[in-house]
Design a protein around this motif. Structure first.
Motif, mmCIF file in Angstrom:
data_model
loop_
_atom_site.group_PDB
_atom_site.id
_atom_site.type_symbol
_atom_site.label_atom_id
_atom_site.label_comp_id
_atom_site.label_asym_id
_atom_site.label_seq_id
_atom_site.Cartn_x
_atom_site.Cartn_y
_atom_site.Cartn_z
ATOM 1 N N THR A 42 0.790 -1.383 0.319
ATOM 2 C CA THR A 42 -0.069 0.129 -0.159
ATOM 3 C C THR A 42 1.139 1.820 0.093
ATOM 4 O O THR A 42 2.033 1.342 0.010
ATOM 5 N N TYR A 43 0.332 2.434 -0.228
ATOM 6 C CA TYR A 43 1.053 3.612 0.122
ATOM 7 C C TYR A 43 0.329 4.443 1.063
ATOM 8 O O TYR A 43 -0.735 3.820 1.965
ATOM 9 N N TYR A 44 1.190 5.737 2.120
ATOM 10 C CA TYR A 44 1.506 6.198 2.325
ATOM 11 C C TYR A 44 1.168 7.976 2.510
ATOM 12 O O TYR A 44 2.677 7.339 1.547
ATOM 13 N N ILE A 45 1.730 8.850 3.199
ATOM 14 C CA ILE A 45 2.123 10.295 2.625
ATOM 15 C C ILE A 45 2.546 9.533 4.184
ATOM 16 O O ILE A 45 2.399 10.234 5.682
ATOM 17 N N PRO A 46 4.748 9.541 4.010
ATOM 18 C CA PRO A 46 5.620 10.334 5.169
ATOM 19 C C PRO A 46 5.636 11.105 5.472
ATOM 20 O O PRO A 46 5.361 12.372 5.153
ATOM 21 N N GLY A 47 5.780 10.983 6.398
ATOM 22 C CA GLY A 47 5.994 12.238 7.903
ATOM 23 C C GLY A 47 7.443 12.049 8.855
ATOM 24 O O GLY A 47 8.583 11.585 8.081
ATOM 25 N N LEU A 48 7.128 12.039 10.014
ATOM 26 C CA LEU A 48 8.006 11.494 10.781
ATOM 27 C C LEU A 48 7.445 10.124 11.222
ATOM 28 O O LEU A 48 6.741 10.134 11.649
ATOM 29 N N GLY A 49 9.049 9.661 10.869
ATOM 30 C CA GLY A 49 8.488 7.853 10.780
ATOM 31 C C GLY A 49 9.033 7.222 12.091
ATOM 32 O O GLY A 49 9.703 8.156 13.391
ATOM 33 N N ALA A 50 8.797 5.452 12.804
ATOM 34 C CA ALA A 50 9.175 5.391 13.683
ATOM 35 C C ALA A 50 10.625 5.538 14.144
ATOM 36 O O ALA A 50 11.604 5.113 15.106
ATOM 37 N N CYS A 51 10.860 5.503 12.896
ATOM 38 C CA CYS A 51 12.720 5.546 13.210
ATOM 39 C C CYS A 51 13.231 7.156 13.763
ATOM 40 O O CYS A 51 14.730 7.112 13.462
ATOM 41 N N GLY A 52 12.372 8.143 13.145
ATOM 42 C CA GLY A 52 12.977 9.112 13.758
ATOM 43 C C GLY A 52 13.062 10.348 13.013
ATOM 44 O O GLY A 52 13.766 11.219 12.817
ATOM 45 N N LYS A 53 13.236 9.867 11.334
ATOM 46 C CA LYS A 53 13.558 10.412 10.339
ATOM 47 C C LYS A 53 12.383 10.955 9.561
ATOM 48 O O LYS A 53 11.178 10.392 9.766
ATOM 49 N N ILE A 101 14.053 2.391 1.813
ATOM 50 C CA ILE A 101 14.946 2.351 2.688
ATOM 51 C C ILE A 101 13.950 2.614 3.974
ATOM 52 O O ILE A 101 12.773 3.003 4.228
ATOM 53 N N VAL A 102 14.058 1.214 4.559
ATOM 54 C CA VAL A 102 12.554 0.829 5.907
ATOM 55 C C VAL A 102 12.877 2.854 7.437
ATOM 56 O O VAL A 102 14.056 2.677 7.985
ATOM 57 N N VAL A 103 11.678 3.665 6.834
ATOM 58 C CA VAL A 103 11.898 4.619 7.773
ATOM 59 C C VAL A 103 10.864 4.146 9.289
ATOM 60 O O VAL A 103 10.637 5.777 9.857
ATOM 61 N N ASP A 104 9.589 3.713 8.861
ATOM 62 C CA ASP A 104 8.524 3.264 9.494
ATOM 63 C C ASP A 104 8.433 1.909 9.717
ATOM 64 O O ASP A 104 8.546 0.928 9.468
ATOM 65 N N ARG A 105 7.064 2.173 10.569
ATOM 66 C CA ARG A 105 6.707 1.183 11.175
ATOM 67 C C ARG A 105 4.608 1.114 10.932
ATOM 68 O O ARG A 105 4.152 1.831 10.316
ATOM 69 N N CYS A 106 4.701 0.140 10.246
ATOM 70 C CA CYS A 106 2.922 -0.263 9.700
ATOM 71 C C CYS A 106 1.839 -0.557 11.043
ATOM 72 O O CYS A 106 2.208 -1.807 10.837
ATOM 73 N N GLU A 107 1.132 -0.105 11.135
ATOM 74 C CA GLU A 107 0.881 -0.311 12.255
ATOM 75 C C GLU A 107 -0.986 -1.619 11.154
ATOM 76 O O GLU A 107 -0.576 -2.250 12.513
ATOM 77 N N GLY A 108 -1.336 -1.107 10.501
ATOM 78 C CA GLY A 108 -2.073 -1.878 9.909
ATOM 79 C C GLY A 108 -1.809 -3.530 9.005
ATOM 80 O O GLY A 108 -2.872 -4.096 8.270
ATOM 81 N N CYS A 109 -0.378 -3.260 9.075
ATOM 82 C CA CYS A 109 -0.292 -4.081 8.287
ATOM 83 C C CYS A 109 -0.013 -5.621 8.010
ATOM 84 O O CYS A 109 0.577 -5.828 9.542
ATOM 85 N N ALA A 110 0.244 -6.958 7.858
ATOM 86 C CA ALA A 110 -0.073 -8.363 8.069
ATOM 87 C C ALA A 110 1.646 -8.633 8.300
ATOM 88 O O ALA A 110 2.211 -7.266 7.635
ATOM 89 N N ARG A 111 2.240 -9.274 8.381
ATOM 90 C CA ARG A 111 3.966 -9.728 8.797
ATOM 91 C C ARG A 111 4.398 -9.040 7.103
ATOM 92 O O ARG A 111 5.469 -8.595 7.646
ATOM 93 N N ASN A 112 3.965 -9.719 6.275
ATOM 94 C CA ASN A 112 4.572 -9.686 5.920
ATOM 95 C C ASN A 112 4.542 -8.477 4.342
ATOM 96 O O ASN A 112 4.534 -8.264 3.041
ATOM 97 N N ASP A 113 4.057 -7.650 4.770
ATOM 98 C CA ASP A 113 3.247 -6.554 3.894
ATOM 99 C C ASP A 113 3.685 -5.244 4.077
ATOM 100 O O ASP A 113 5.105 -4.777 4.898
ATOM 101 N N LEU A 114 3.598 -4.159 3.052
ATOM 102 C CA LEU A 114 5.011 -3.056 3.538
ATOM 103 C C LEU A 114 4.006 -1.608 2.960
ATOM 104 O O LEU A 114 2.846 -2.095 1.906
ATOM 105 N N ASP A 115 4.486 -0.835 2.757
ATOM 106 C CA ASP A 115 3.623 1.055 3.075
ATOM 107 C C ASP A 115 4.874 1.623 2.904
ATOM 108 O O ASP A 115 5.868 1.925 3.007
ATOM 109 N N PHE A 116 4.768 1.572 1.393
ATOM 110 C CA PHE A 116 5.480 2.539 0.236
ATOM 111 C C PHE A 116 5.511 4.087 1.035
ATOM 112 O O PHE A 116 3.814 4.818 0.692
ATOM 113 N N SER A 117 6.456 4.790 0.491
ATOM 114 C CA SER A 117 5.605 6.318 -0.229
ATOM 115 C C SER A 117 5.227 6.086 -1.509
ATOM 116 O O SER A 117 5.335 5.040 -2.168
ATOM 117 N N PRO A 118 4.524 7.225 -1.786
ATOM 118 C CA PRO A 118 4.147 7.449 -3.669
ATOM 119 C C PRO A 118 4.360 7.169 -3.885
ATOM 120 O O PRO A 118 4.764 6.223 -4.960
#
Length: 140
Positions: A42-53, A101-118
């Motif tokens: 899926t995709y999301y609009i990134p901002g401040l991610g779980a990695c602190g970036k 690059i991994v910068v965030d944590r996806c709350e609604g994703c199943a274990r192998n799902d990915l949430d990309f920037s647009p």
């Protein structure tokens, strides 16, 4: 065999078993890095991610499932210090691939799902697709 010798032999066997168990445990990160995974994207609009970036929509970044993020070897209570942060993922879908690059944590994703920037998602499919099934990915 006297009791003392039996105790020493038993202790040595126990220690040998512990070393064998320790040798069977994967090297830090190896259990995630050695295989190809399949999930949804899926995709999301990134901002401040779980990695602190802070990331932008034009950055090739990705959030991984909280199930993966929270169990990555070496994770701590502080998500900014998670060793998964900064790792690269190569994802493939319908003959296209992208590295993000991994910068965030996806709350609604199943274990192998990915949430990309647009922009990273668009390297695989148009945003209008919304959700991609059967995305394969591995650590780059």
């Amino acid at each position: 065999m006297p009791f003392f010798q039996k105790s020493v032999v038993a202790a040595l066997l126990f220690i040998s078993a512990l070393f064998a168990l320790a040798a069977a445990v994967p090297v830090e990160g190896a259990r995630f890095e050695a295989r190809t995974n399949t999930g949804q994207a899926t995709y999301y609009i990134p901002g401040l991610g779980a990695c602190g970036k802070t990331s932008q929509s034009t950055d090739y970044v990705v959030g991984v499932s909280k199930l993966l993020y929270d169990t990555y070897p070496g994770h701590t209570a502080n998500p900014n210090n998670n060793p998964i942060c900064g790792h690269k993922i190569q994802a493939n879908y319908a003959g296209k691939s992208v590295t993000a690059i991994v910068v965030d944590r996806c709350e609604g994703c199943a274990r192998n799902d990915l949430d990309f920037s647009p922009s990273a998602f668009q390297a695989l499919a148009p945003l209008s697709a919304g959700r991609l099934n059967g995305v394969t990915w591995s650590w780059a």
